[in-house]
Design an enzyme around this catalytic site. Structure first.
Site, short mmCIF file in Angstrom:
data_model
loop_
_atom_site.label_atom_id
_atom_site.label_comp_id
_atom_site.label_asym_id
_atom_site.label_seq_id
_atom_site.Cartn_x
_atom_site.Cartn_y
_atom_site.Cartn_z
CG HIS A 1 -147.59 53.07 74.92
ND1 HIS A 1 -148.25 52.71 76.06
CD2 HIS A 1 -146.59 53.91 75.32
CE1 HIS A 1 -147.69 53.30 77.11
NE2 HIS A 1 -146.68 54.04 76.68
CG ASP B 1 -148.30 48.16 72.71
OD1 ASP B 1 -148.17 49.40 72.83
OD2 ASP B 1 -148.81 47.46 73.60
CG HIS B 2 -152.00 50.37 71.60
ND1 HIS B 2 -153.27 49.88 71.79
CD2 HIS B 2 -151.24 49.83 72.59
CE1 HIS B 2 -153.29 49.10 72.86
NE2 HIS B 2 -152.06 49.06 73.36
CG ASP C 1 -153.11 49.59 76.48
OD1 ASP C 1 -153.85 48.63 76.20
OD2 ASP C 1 -151.91 49.63 76.17
CD GLU D 1 -155.75 47.34 79.32
OE1 GLU D 1 -155.15 46.26 79.54
OE2 GLU D 1 -155.38 48.43 79.80
#
Length: 602
Positions: free
Chosen positions: A70, A72-73, A178, A203
């Site tokens: 992802h 955002d990672h 995540d 997380e």
């Protein structure tokens, strides 16, 4: 006392992106390197000046670990490695390595080719960045250098997602990225062994949520979609290319089959084929059901779901469209939304978390008039539904993971401050474990105790455990046991040896070390009577040890404790000498304490 230092550059009380620096045992590791989808300027990337104000990052960071694909990672990875400068190893699983560059290139095209933004990485930079990647297998221990090692565990969430344990010497940190503790239609549940790390960085996106049953959510989702298309409406489901998209496609495919529905379902062009390719390639990362049925029927080859063409946007009649990306912040999903949002018959279903600043986040918070790029405004009249099919662990799942790996400390990241505060209190109440929740840029120091591994022979342990247990009685395994042995260091290894064996190996001569103390007691009568009274008293108190009286009026206890009484028969005060060797220190100390309290006359 050793310590672990953690600085979140992203994910500290922030769901926008993940990027965390961990320092342990003199090693520095970057955990994830994500991009913030809510910004269109330099703020989208982490502020790497926290690490090094001048020069490259290579001299400071020992390695970078990416948990999953992802953006955002992993979205800031080419910027960090090629523009800021990092030449060290980047670790991720094989599926993450395969999918990462495709998503990075898709996003680059939207940002640079379509929007014309500057200060962004190029296609060449993505390729050069991926050359530095070292793939990691699940449960494989990878030696980064002589001291630093990492190990990956299955995280669920998306194809190839992994949790990582980082170990330097006796210090260890587990980073979850995540994860999802509940199995779904195409992935298994996250799992980790009882590794008892010094720190668990987890997380906490859904820190206060306990989801209702998956079956109820699925039924509700299918009813909403069916009701909307039944009235001739259009349903937009913004999703990311891999993950929830496949989950919801499987769900709708089986429902359409069961209900014999003819309303068209579409998926963003090209992504269906790509997704199929990767799920076939990495079938071992899916759940047991899909692996078992894969040869007879590939669950990802859909007969009701067709590729979408942009020309279909204005088609009349009902339809369901899965479009990327998932938070309505750019691309095809935003383009379709702008066309369909003005009709009350239509519906948008947001199946996962939306970062602040994205269109998805705004409409979920009730915004009904949106200002988009180029000052274009649209009225939102369609039905907005939020249905959590998110592949993140809920509060129950986070507590389950803590119970599974038994960390000494917990750090909450990738969540909202208020919700994290609630979970922090719950963790302390339930496990008594210290919990922190740092903000971005805040340094947290965790004190750790250094464990030094020592080898001991089985014979030595058996002998020491049985000594002093008394005839016919086993030692209590729950009580601490004082052990007498020699600690010998040979090279880098430490061993506990029997004292005689250690002296033989080292060529040393044995010396006897004794401790002596004299106590004055009040006991009228002859010395012989005093000795006899002390003998009876000690024998009654130390029933598990041999107590004997010698001809010279001295008392021996166990192997080495000696008691002698001195004084005059006609004087009440008597001197009692207690002497013992270091092996029987606990008995000698106990006898001194008894004698100081006085000897009862009967």
């Amino acid at each position: 006392m050793a310590e672990i230092k953690v600085v979140p550059l992203g994910a500290g009380q922030d769901v926008g992106r993940s990027c965390i620096i961990v320092s342990l045992g003199g090693k520095n590791v970057m955990l994830d390197c994500g991009m913030h989808m809510g910004y269109n300027d330099d703020r989208r990337f982490p502020d790497f000046t926290y690490i090094n104000r001048s020069g490259t990052l290579t001299e400071y960071l020992d390695c970078v670990i990416i948990s999953h694909f992802h953006l955002d990672h992993c979205g800031a990875l080419p910027y960090m490695s090629e523009m800021v400068g990092f030449d060290g190893p980047i670790y991720m699983t094989q599926p993450t390595k395969a999918i990462c560059p495709i998503l990075l290139e898709d996003y680059r095209k939207i940002t640079v080719d379509r929007k014309g933004e500057q200060n962004f990485f190029t296609s060449e930079m993505i390729k050069n960045c991926m050359k530095k990647v070292v793939p990691v297998n699940l449960h494989q221990t990878v030696q980064v250098d002589d001291e630093l090692e990492i190990k990956a565990y299955y995280a669920g969430h998306v194809l190839g997602a992994a949790m990582f344990r980082i170990t330097v010497g006796s210090q260890s940190v587990v980073y979850t990225g995540d994860y999802n503790m509940t199995p779904d239609r195409h992935l298994g549940a996250a799992w980790i062994d009882k590794c008892r790390p010094d720190l668990l960085i987890t997380e906490s996106t859904y820190a206060t949520t306990i989801r209702d049953s998956k079956r109820c959510r699925e039924r509700d989702f299918l009813k909403k979609v069916h009701d909307c298309v039944d009235k001739g409406g259009k349903v937009l489901i913004p999703v990311f290319a891999l993950g929830r998209a496949q989950e919801l496609c499987i769900l709708l495919e089986t429902y359409w089959d069961r209900m014999n529905l003819k309303v068209p379902i579409y998926f963003s062009l090209g992504l269906t084929e790509k997704a199929n390719h990767y799920y076939k390639l990495f079938i071992t990362w899916t759940n047991q059901k899909i692996r078992k049925t894969f040869v007879q029927r590939n669950m990802f080859e859909f007969k009701h779901i067709k590729a979408f063409d942009r020309s279909y946007i204005d088609n009349p009649g009902a339809m369901v469209v899965f479009a990327t990306p998932g938070m309505l912040h750019a691309g095809l999903s935003l383009q379709i939304f702008k066309k369909w949002c003005t009709s009350e018959n239509n519906m948008v279903i947001m199946p996962g978390y939306c970062v602040a600043g994205t269109v998805g986040h705004k409409i979920l918070n009730g915004v009904r008039r949106l200002e988009l790029e180029n000052r274009q405004t649209v009225d939102v009249k369609l039905s907005v539904q939020y249905m959590s099919f998110s592949a993140h662990a809920d509060a129950k799942g986070i507590m389950q993971l803590i119970q599974q790996c038994e960390p000494k400390n917990v750090m909450l990241v990738h969540g909202e401050a208020g919700k994290m505060e609630f979970l922090k209190k719950k963790i302390f109440q339930e496990f008594g474990t210290e919990c922190t929740m740092p903000a971005n840029g805040e340094t947290v120091t965790i004190a750790t105790s250094a464990d030094i591994p020592v080898e001991a022979s089985v014979n030595l342990l058996k002998r020491e455990m049985s000594s002093g247990a008394g005839e016919g009685r086993s030692p209590d395994p729950k009580k601490p046991k004082l052990m007498h042995a020699a600690l010998v260091m040979q090279g880098a290894e430490m061993q506990l040896l029997d004292a005689d064996q250690a002296m033989n190996e080292l060529g040393l001569e044995e010396h006897q070390l004794r401790f002596t103390s004299t106590v004055v007691i009040e006991y009228p009568g002859e010395v012989e009577q005093t000795v006899d009274r002390i003998y009876q008293y000690v024998k009654g108190k130390l029933k598990d040890f041999p107590v004997q009286m010698s001809a010279d009026q001295s008392i021996t206890v166990a192997d080495s404790v000696l008691i002698k009484v001195s004084g005059d028969d006609d004087e009440a005060e008597k001197g009692v000498l207690v002497s013992w060797s270091y092996q029987d220190e606990d008995i000698g100390s106990y006898l001194l304490k008894l004698l100081k309290m006085g000897i009862p006359s009967t």
